[in-house]
Design an enzyme around this catalytic site. Sequence first.
Site, PDB file in Angstrom:
ATOM      1  N   TYR A  37       1.350  -0.781  -0.210  1.00  0.00           N
ATOM      2  CA  TYR A  37       0.354   0.194  -0.639  1.00  0.00           C
ATOM      3  C   TYR A  37       0.915   1.249   0.352  1.00  0.00           C
ATOM      4  CZ  TYR A  37      -3.425   3.275   1.720  1.00  0.00           C
ATOM      5  OH  TYR A  37      -4.420   4.541   1.384  1.00  0.00           O
ATOM      6  N   LYS A  42       1.170   4.068  -2.546  1.00  0.00           N
ATOM      7  CA  LYS A  42       1.031   5.461  -2.635  1.00  0.00           C
ATOM      8  C   LYS A  42       2.413   6.509  -2.897  1.00  0.00           C
ATOM      9  CE  LYS A  42      -3.649   4.971  -1.780  1.00  0.00           C
ATOM     10  NZ  LYS A  42      -4.232   6.397  -2.521  1.00  0.00           N
ATOM     11  N   THR A  54     -13.943   6.228   7.515  1.00  0.00           N
ATOM     12  CA  THR A  54     -14.541   5.485   5.899  1.00  0.00           C
ATOM     13  C   THR A  54     -14.748   3.665   6.079  1.00  0.00           C
ATOM     14  OG1 THR A  54     -11.985   5.072   5.189  1.00  0.00           O
ATOM     15  CG2 THR A  54     -12.998   7.898   5.024  1.00  0.00           C
TER      16      THR A  54
HETATM   17  N1  LIG Z   1      -9.302   6.012   5.418  1.00  0.00           N
HETATM   18  C1  LIG Z   1      -8.273   6.199   4.888  1.00  0.00           C
HETATM   19  O1  LIG Z   1      -7.795   6.333   6.117  1.00  0.00           O
HETATM   20  C2  LIG Z   1      -7.362   6.449   3.907  1.00  0.00           C
HETATM   21  C3  LIG Z   1      -6.054   7.485   4.371  1.00  0.00           C
HETATM   22  C4  LIG Z   1      -4.905   7.730   3.279  1.00  0.00           C
HETATM   23  C5  LIG Z   1      -5.901   7.512   1.972  1.00  0.00           C
HETATM   24  N2  LIG Z   1      -6.741   7.132   1.802  1.00  0.00           N
HETATM   25  C6  LIG Z   1      -7.096   6.653   0.545  1.00  0.00           C
HETATM   26  O2  LIG Z   1      -8.401   7.157  -0.231  1.00  0.00           O
HETATM   27  C7  LIG Z   1      -8.773   6.723  -0.942  1.00  0.00           C
HETATM   28  C8  LIG Z   1     -10.838   6.941  -0.499  1.00  0.00           C
HETATM   29  O3  LIG Z   1     -10.505   5.641   0.796  1.00  0.00           O
HETATM   30  P1  LIG Z   1     -11.906   5.871   1.625  1.00  0.00           P
HETATM   31  O4  LIG Z   1     -11.167   5.492   2.940  1.00  0.00           O
HETATM   32  O5  LIG Z   1     -12.512   6.903   1.337  1.00  0.00           O
HETATM   33  O6  LIG Z   1     -11.818   4.069   1.635  1.00  0.00           O
HETATM   34  P2  LIG Z   1     -13.813   3.537   0.644  1.00  0.00           P
HETATM   35  O7  LIG Z   1     -13.556   2.097   0.535  1.00  0.00           O
HETATM   36  O8  LIG Z   1     -14.505   4.132   1.693  1.00  0.00           O
HETATM   37  O9  LIG Z   1     -13.657   4.016  -0.700  1.00  0.00           O
HETATM   38  C9  LIG Z   1     -13.253   4.094  -2.155  1.00  0.00           C
HETATM   39  C10 LIG Z   1     -13.990   3.605  -2.902  1.00  0.00           C
HETATM   40  O10 LIG Z   1     -13.398   3.081  -4.307  1.00  0.00           O
HETATM   41  C11 LIG Z   1     -13.707   2.159  -4.856  1.00  0.00           C
HETATM   42  N3  LIG Z   1     -12.814   0.927  -5.929  1.00  0.00           N
HETATM   43  C12 LIG Z   1     -12.419   0.090  -5.286  1.00  0.00           C
HETATM   44  N4  LIG Z   1     -11.695  -0.815  -6.037  1.00  0.00           N
HETATM   45  C13 LIG Z   1     -11.575  -0.163  -7.296  1.00  0.00           C
HETATM   46  C14 LIG Z   1     -11.445  -0.648  -8.717  1.00  0.00           C
HETATM   47  N5  LIG Z   1     -10.483  -1.348  -8.977  1.00  0.00           N
HETATM   48  N6  LIG Z   1     -11.916   0.795  -9.770  1.00  0.00           N
HETATM   49  C15 LIG Z   1     -12.443   1.431  -9.392  1.00  0.00           C
HETATM   50  N7  LIG Z   1     -12.842   1.891  -8.198  1.00  0.00           N
HETATM   51  C16 LIG Z   1     -12.370   1.172  -7.166  1.00  0.00           C
HETATM   52  C17 LIG Z   1     -14.205   1.070  -3.966  1.00  0.00           C
HETATM   53  O11 LIG Z   1     -16.032   0.992  -4.935  1.00  0.00           O
HETATM   54  C18 LIG Z   1     -14.878   3.186  -3.123  1.00  0.00           C
HETATM   55  O12 LIG Z   1     -16.453   3.329  -3.608  1.00  0.00           O
HETATM   56  C19 LIG Z   1      -7.817   5.629  -1.417  1.00  0.00           C
HETATM   57  O13 LIG Z   1      -7.362   6.048  -2.700  1.00  0.00           O
HETATM   58  C20 LIG Z   1      -7.495   5.476  -0.082  1.00  0.00           C
HETATM   59  O14 LIG Z   1      -6.202   5.141  -0.075  1.00  0.00           O
HETATM   60  C21 LIG Z   1      -7.841   6.611   3.140  1.00  0.00           C
END
Ligand SMILES: NC(=O)c1ccc[n+]([C@@H]2O[C@H](COP(=O)([O-])OP(=O)(O)OC[C@H]3O[C@@H](n4cnc5c(N)ncnc54)[C@H](O)[C@@H]3O)[C@@H](O)[C@H]2O)c1
Length: 253
Positions: free
Chosen positions: A150, A154, A185
């Site tokens: 991961y 990133k 989330t």
């Molecule tokens: N939640 C955290 O703590 C956190 C921290 C740092 C970064 N992020 C990043 O934020 C972004 C959103 O994450 P989130 O926490 O909202 O997660 P989430 O799981 O709530 O949402 C992720 C979304 O991506 C979609 N997705 C997954 N695989 C896919 C694919 N192959 N093609 C198209 N869509 C796809 C899912 O259907 C979902 O709608 C991500 O890139 C994640 O790495 C999240």
Amino acid sequence: MAPRFTGKRVLLTGGASGIGRATADLFAAEGAIVTIGDIDIEGAQRAASETAGHAFAYDSRDPESAVLLAAKAAEAMGGIDILLNIAGIMTWGRIEETSPDAWKRTLDINLSGPFFLTQAAFPYLRESKGNIVNVASAGGLHAVYGTAAYGISKAGVISLTKAASLEFSNYGIRVNAVAPGGVATPMHEKSTAGGGVDPEIFSTAAARNMPKLTDRDACTPPEIAAAIAYLASDDARYATGTILVLDGGQTTG
Ligand SMILES: NC(=O)c1ccc[n+]([C@@H]2O[C@H](COP(=O)([O-])OP(=O)(O)OC[C@H]3O[C@@H](n4cnc5c(N)ncnc54)[C@H](O)[C@@H]3O)[C@@H](O)[C@H]2O)c1
């Protein structure tokens, strides 16, 4: 505050859930037309119907899917002004136990997806002199125990942001990223010992990577959406190649 995105045509991925959903809501509330690409087409359609936008099935593992999504979004909205690469997955596992499949899936979804959608959206953004915001992670800035695949994906998103900002500045296109720490989330829910992560890996990671701001509740999706909106707005007219970190101090040392 006056709406910042009246009439702006926004293509975002991952809008079915979490940060993507909150971002779709914010941009729509500030006047944007929003197209969502997501592998969860039902969730994307639900979000689109609630934001008066468009939704298309998109699999970020597939470069052809990126070409189709950009073309459909441009057709539906009459062009693209802003691309928000938000879709992603979390992958836990120490290096020695990360399978080739888990590695490939993580890199394909989190890094190849934004790369190929950037490529596919570029002609439209060149036309509109638009901008891009990517969602990276604090885990791309420092190592979080048990999340190498991961974190590497990133770190790649951060590198993509800088490379694209350099190349696209010739066309007036800005490219920036946000780097959140933990955000409440569905993804984050799964990233707990209770959510299925090996308790030993989770407790080691948590012990080494706590946010420094310990006096407040977890960061929320609308707070990350607000940072994305700032970078995509004219307020950030002079920002490109910027990585805006919102991690409660997790990476400060
Ligand atoms: N939640 C955290 O703590 C956190 C921290 C740092 C970064 N992020 C990043 O934020 C972004 C959103 O994450 P989130 O926490 O909202 O997660 P989430 O799981 O709530 O949402 C992720 C979304 O991506 C979609 N997705 C997954 N695989 C896919 C694919 N192959 N093609 C198209 N869509 C796809 C899912 O259907 C979902 O709608 C991500 O890139 C994640 O790495 C999240």
